[in-house]
Every structure is written in structure tokens, then in C-alpha cells.
Design a protein around this motif. Sequence first.
Motif, PDB file in Angstrom:
ATOM      1  N   ALA A   1      -2.948 -28.882  14.289  1.00 14.61           N
ATOM      2  CA  ALA A   1      -1.889 -27.877  14.381  1.00 14.61           C
ATOM      3  C   ALA A   1      -1.928 -26.945  13.175  1.00 14.61           C
ATOM      4  N   ASN A   2      -1.581 -25.696  13.430  1.00 16.37           N
ATOM      5  CA  ASN A   2      -1.389 -24.699  12.384  1.00 16.37           C
ATOM      6  C   ASN A   2       0.110 -24.478  12.318  1.00 16.37           C
ATOM      7  N   GLY A   3       0.732 -25.051  11.297  1.00 20.61           N
ATOM      8  CA  GLY A   3       2.192 -25.042  11.263  1.00 20.61           C
ATOM      9  C   GLY A   3       2.704 -25.956  12.358  1.00 20.61           C
TER      10      GLY A   3
ATOM     11  N   LEU B   1      -3.115 -26.461  18.045  1.00 19.91           N
ATOM     12  CA  LEU B   1      -4.345 -25.751  18.396  1.00 19.91           C
ATOM     13  C   LEU B   1      -5.175 -26.525  19.405  1.00 19.91           C
ATOM     14  N   ALA B   2      -5.197 -27.829  19.262  1.00 19.53           N
ATOM     15  CA  ALA B   2      -5.945 -28.691  20.177  1.00 19.53           C
ATOM     16  C   ALA B   2      -5.323 -30.074  20.136  1.00 19.53           C
TER      17      ALA B   2
ATOM     18  N   ALA C   1       5.056 -35.927  18.203  1.00 24.60           N
ATOM     19  CA  ALA C   1       4.140 -35.137  17.379  1.00 24.60           C
ATOM     20  C   ALA C   1       4.848 -33.916  16.807  1.00 24.60           C
ATOM     21  N   ALA C   2       5.692 -33.271  17.607  1.00 24.30           N
ATOM     22  CA  ALA C   2       6.439 -32.108  17.120  1.00 24.30           C
ATOM     23  C   ALA C   2       7.364 -32.508  15.964  1.00 24.30           C
TER      24      ALA C   2
ATOM     25  N   ILE D   1      -3.256 -26.560   7.706  1.00 19.89           N
ATOM     26  CA  ILE D   1      -3.623 -27.173   8.980  1.00 19.89           C
ATOM     27  C   ILE D   1      -3.265 -28.653   8.919  1.00 19.89           C
ATOM     28  N   THR D   2      -2.608 -29.142   9.972  1.00 21.92           N
ATOM     29  CA  THR D   2      -2.240 -30.548  10.052  1.00 21.92           C
ATOM     30  C   THR D   2      -3.116 -31.234  11.085  1.00 21.92           C
ATOM     31  N   TYR D   3      -3.741 -32.309  10.665  1.00 26.44           N
ATOM     32  CA  TYR D   3      -4.546 -33.159  11.548  1.00 26.44           C
ATOM     33  C   TYR D   3      -3.722 -34.416  11.763  1.00 26.44           C
ATOM     34  N   LEU D   4      -3.458 -34.759  13.007  1.00 30.30           N
ATOM     35  CA  LEU D   4      -2.535 -35.842  13.323  1.00 30.30           C
ATOM     36  C   LEU D   4      -3.182 -36.784  14.318  1.00 30.30           C
ATOM     37  N   CYS D   5      -2.932 -38.082  14.163  1.00 33.00           N
ATOM     38  CA  CYS D   5      -3.357 -39.046  15.174  1.00 33.00           C
ATOM     39  C   CYS D   5      -2.301 -40.134  15.293  1.00 33.00           C
ATOM     40  N   ALA D   6      -2.221 -40.711  16.485  1.00 25.49           N
ATOM     41  CA  ALA D   6      -1.284 -41.799  16.748  1.00 25.49           C
ATOM     42  C   ALA D   6      -2.082 -43.068  17.017  1.00 25.49           C
ATOM     43  N   THR D   7      -1.640 -44.169  16.404  1.00 29.22           N
ATOM     44  CA  THR D   7      -2.284 -45.460  16.616  1.00 29.22           C
ATOM     45  C   THR D   7      -1.252 -46.466  17.075  1.00 29.22           C
ATOM     46  N   ASP D   8      -1.745 -47.582  17.577  1.00 28.30           N
ATOM     47  CA  ASP D   8      -0.839 -48.632  18.044  1.00 28.30           C
ATOM     48  C   ASP D   8      -0.717 -49.777  17.044  1.00 28.30           C
ATOM     49  N   ASN D   9      -1.239 -49.600  15.840  1.00 34.08           N
ATOM     50  CA  ASN D   9      -1.218 -50.661  14.848  1.00 34.08           C
ATOM     51  C   ASN D   9      -0.745 -50.111  13.506  1.00 34.08           C
ATOM     52  N   ALA D  10       0.330 -50.672  13.001  1.00 34.60           N
ATOM     53  CA  ALA D  10       0.905 -50.181  11.747  1.00 34.60           C
ATOM     54  C   ALA D  10       0.162 -50.677  10.512  1.00 34.60           C
ATOM     55  N   PHE D  11      -0.694 -51.692  10.673  1.00 35.55           N
ATOM     56  CA  PHE D  11      -1.309 -52.309   9.510  1.00 35.55           C
ATOM     57  C   PHE D  11      -2.594 -51.638   9.061  1.00 35.55           C
TER      58      PHE D  11
END
Length: 161
Positions: A9-11, A15-16, A29-30, A61-71
Motif C-alpha cells: 500500500a501507498n498510504g 496497490l496490490a 488491513a485497512a 510504502i507499507t508491505y503487509l502480511c497476515a499469518t495464523d501464528n503469533a509466535f
Amino acid sequence: MTITYSCIANGRVVLAELALTGGSYQEAAATVLKLVLLRAEPKTITQMGSYVYHTLFVNGITYLCATDNAFDSVGPSAFLKKVSDTFVKNPLMSQEHFSPSHAVAADFQQVLGKYMVKGFQNTRKIPRRVCRKYFKKIIIITVAIVLSIIIILLSINVIPT
């Protein structure tokens, strides 16, 4: 650890993005993007619901990912670094002002998908290595304890020699 969602994301403008599983990632994510912009920290980890959102914030630019494991934070960090390096090298990003376009989204959906699947395959191998490592330690400790007990029993003549 499985990366189930990722976006660039840009701000606050995405973007994708790509989700490997069904789920309502966009709202979370927002929210995470808003927090990243407020904090302006290079790396953040935020838990929302059953997912953990890892972010890398570089040059707006923000690069973000979601995972299912907090550790696990090593895998997502490596994934985000690899995506950011690839994103910066893209010729579409070399323009002075870029805007979200279908070309960027299409390019990076493929890149995100490739890295997400590759990261998933690599992380499946890690538990085997960890199990082997701990198994060896357990065997060494067990042998040491048994030998110690035998030596003690021999020294106090419980076991005849």
C-alpha cells in the motif's frame, strides 16, 4: 506459520493484494494501515481476530502480511523484506509519482503469490529441523543421566562389581 494474506500500500491506497484463503482481510488491513501511518514505525506486529498482521514501512510504502501464528516473526519479516526488495526494483516504481494501476496490481499479485507459496513450503521444513535438534538434545541428556545414575550406584556398591 502460513502467510494467508499480503498487500502493498501507498498510504491507505492498496496497490496490490492477494489472499490465499477466504476471509475478510480488507477491513483489518485497512485498520492496520491506518495504525502504521500514525506510528510511522519501520516494523509493526498487530493481532486482529485470529490473524497476526506484520508490516514493513519503507519510504511511504507499507508491505503487509497476515499469518495464523503469533509466535513466528522471522518468516513474515523475511517475506516482507523480499517483497519490498522486488517492489523497489520494479520499473513501474522508478517513476517519480506512481499511482495504483492494474499493471502494478497484476504484476505484484503474481509476485506475492510466488513468495507466499515459497515461504509456506520453506516453513514446513523448519519444524522437522527443530524436532531433530531437540530430539538429539533429549537423547544426549538421557544418556548423561543414565550414566550418572550407574556411576553413583557403582560407587555406593548398590550394583556389585
